[in-house]
Write an enzyme that holds these catalytic residues in place. Structure first.
Site, PDB file in Angstrom:
ATOM      1  N   GLU A   3       0.863  -1.182   0.000  1.00 45.23           N
ATOM      2  CA  GLU A   3       0.000   0.000   0.000  1.00 45.23           C
ATOM      3  C   GLU A   3       0.902   1.236   0.000  1.00 45.23           C
ATOM      4  OE1 GLU A   3      -3.309  -0.330   2.789  1.00 45.23           O
ATOM      5  OE2 GLU A   3      -3.198  -2.505   2.699  1.00 45.23           O
ATOM      6  N   HIS A  93      11.820 -15.512  -8.553  1.00 44.19           N
ATOM      7  CA  HIS A  93      10.683 -14.851  -9.209  1.00 44.19           C
ATOM      8  C   HIS A  93      11.063 -13.539  -9.904  1.00 44.19           C
ATOM      9  CE1 HIS A  93       8.462 -17.845  -6.984  1.00 44.19           C
ATOM     10  NE2 HIS A  93       8.867 -17.340  -5.837  1.00 44.19           N
ATOM     11  N   ARG A 112       3.453 -13.897  -7.751  1.00 46.37           N
ATOM     12  CA  ARG A 112       2.072 -14.178  -8.171  1.00 46.37           C
ATOM     13  C   ARG A 112       1.656 -13.449  -9.440  1.00 46.37           C
ATOM     14  NH1 ARG A 112      -1.970 -14.268  -3.241  1.00 46.37           N
ATOM     15  NH2 ARG A 112      -3.264 -15.107  -4.897  1.00 46.37           N
ATOM     16  N   ARG A 260     -13.111  -8.856   2.119  1.00 45.88           N
ATOM     17  CA  ARG A 260     -11.828  -8.784   2.822  1.00 45.88           C
ATOM     18  C   ARG A 260     -12.049  -8.845   4.333  1.00 45.88           C
ATOM     19  NH1 ARG A 260      -8.002  -6.295  -0.472  1.00 45.88           N
ATOM     20  NH2 ARG A 260      -6.514  -7.207   0.978  1.00 45.88           N
TER      21      ARG A 260
END
Ligand SMILES: [Zn+2]
Length: 272
Positions: A3, A93, A112, A260
């Site tokens: 965030e 990754h 991801r 959420r």
């Protein structure tokens, strides 16, 4: 998910890493992080580029290079930039990399693959529609409680869902909306349209306090959830259901709002 504070840390770090040397080579694997043609543009246009500036708006990183080449990077859920010396092992990754003339390599790592990288040529990144659609950025524009109340009043959604809407305020997600509403003593399920000016003032203060606390926290700690490492939870109520409220000691509960998990104190944050 990164965030505003985590992305601000990334912006400051990238600014320091890219300040010294131009990019010698850019390479990227074929992944969905790049939209059509973006990967070829990344490899072609970033070779030789020298950083002009790094901006951040909400959760978007905006890297502008001399000669009108711009990179928009959204870290998605699990993206991060990692610096390695050229001879060192490639981090897990790694999806794209910028090889600097000085020998260091900046890897964009994303297990991801929900992140996004776009290359833009010949325009100011701040004028992109996706950037202009964002609400005010708390660090760049500040939070005006009256304007916040006006934007919240237009929706019947739960106030927590509205605060996570990037068009309402840019940069807050599940963590900082949860923290801000605890500061403001407002239940996360309360309809946003019921927020009065005094509530908006407390929400604005709550967001500012949560962001300020995170920006003063070492990045390894605020990244504890995405890293999945044994670092203490640095937040006041987020992910603390079953623990005592730091203000009144009542047990923090959790509920699901907008899909959420939302932690809240049933005494400080009365149900609507
Ligand atoms: Zn409480």
């Amino acid at each position: 998910m990164p965030e505003l504070p985590e992305v601000e840390h990334a912006a400051r770090t990238l600014r320091a890493w890219l300040a010294g040397a131009p990019i010698a080579r850019a390479r990227a694997a074929p992944t969905r992080i790049f939209r059509s043609g973006g990967r070829a543009l990344f490899e072609r246009r970033l070779a030789g580029a020298r950083l002009e500036r790094v901006d951040r708006r909400g959760k978007m990183l905006l890297l502008s290079f001399e000669g009108g080449v711009g990179l928009l990077c959204h870290l998605g859920m699990t993206g991060k930039w990692v610096r390695r010396e050229g001879s060192g092992p490639v981090p897990p990754h790694s999806r794209a990399r910028l090889e600097l003339a000085g020998g260091a390599v900046l890897h964009y790592c994303d297990p991801r693959l929900f992140g996004r990288i776009e290359v833009h040529v010949g325009l100011d990144l701040l004028t992109l529609p996706s950037v202009r659609a964002l609400g005010p950025d708390p660090l760049v524009d500040g939070i005006d409680p009256s304007a916040l109340r006006d934007r919240l009043s237009r929706t019947g959604r739960a106030v927590k869902v509205a605060l996570m809407d990037q068009a309402v305020i840019a940069g807050a997600g599940n963590i900082y909306a949860t923290e801000a509403l605890w500061h403001a003593r407002i239940h996360p399920a309360r309809p946003a349209s019921s927020i009065r000016r005094g509530d908006a003032v407390r929400i604005a203060r709550g967001l500012e306090a949560s962001f300020a606390a995170a920006l003063a926290t070492p990045v390894e700690e605020i990244a504890y959830l995405s890293e999945g490492r044994g670092v203490d939870n640095p937040f006041l109520v987020y992910d603390r259901a079953g623990e005592p409220c730091p203000r009144c000691r009542r047990t923090i509960e959790k509920t699901t709002i907008g899909g959420r998990t939302s932690a809240f104190c049933p005494r400080c944050q009365r149900a609507p």
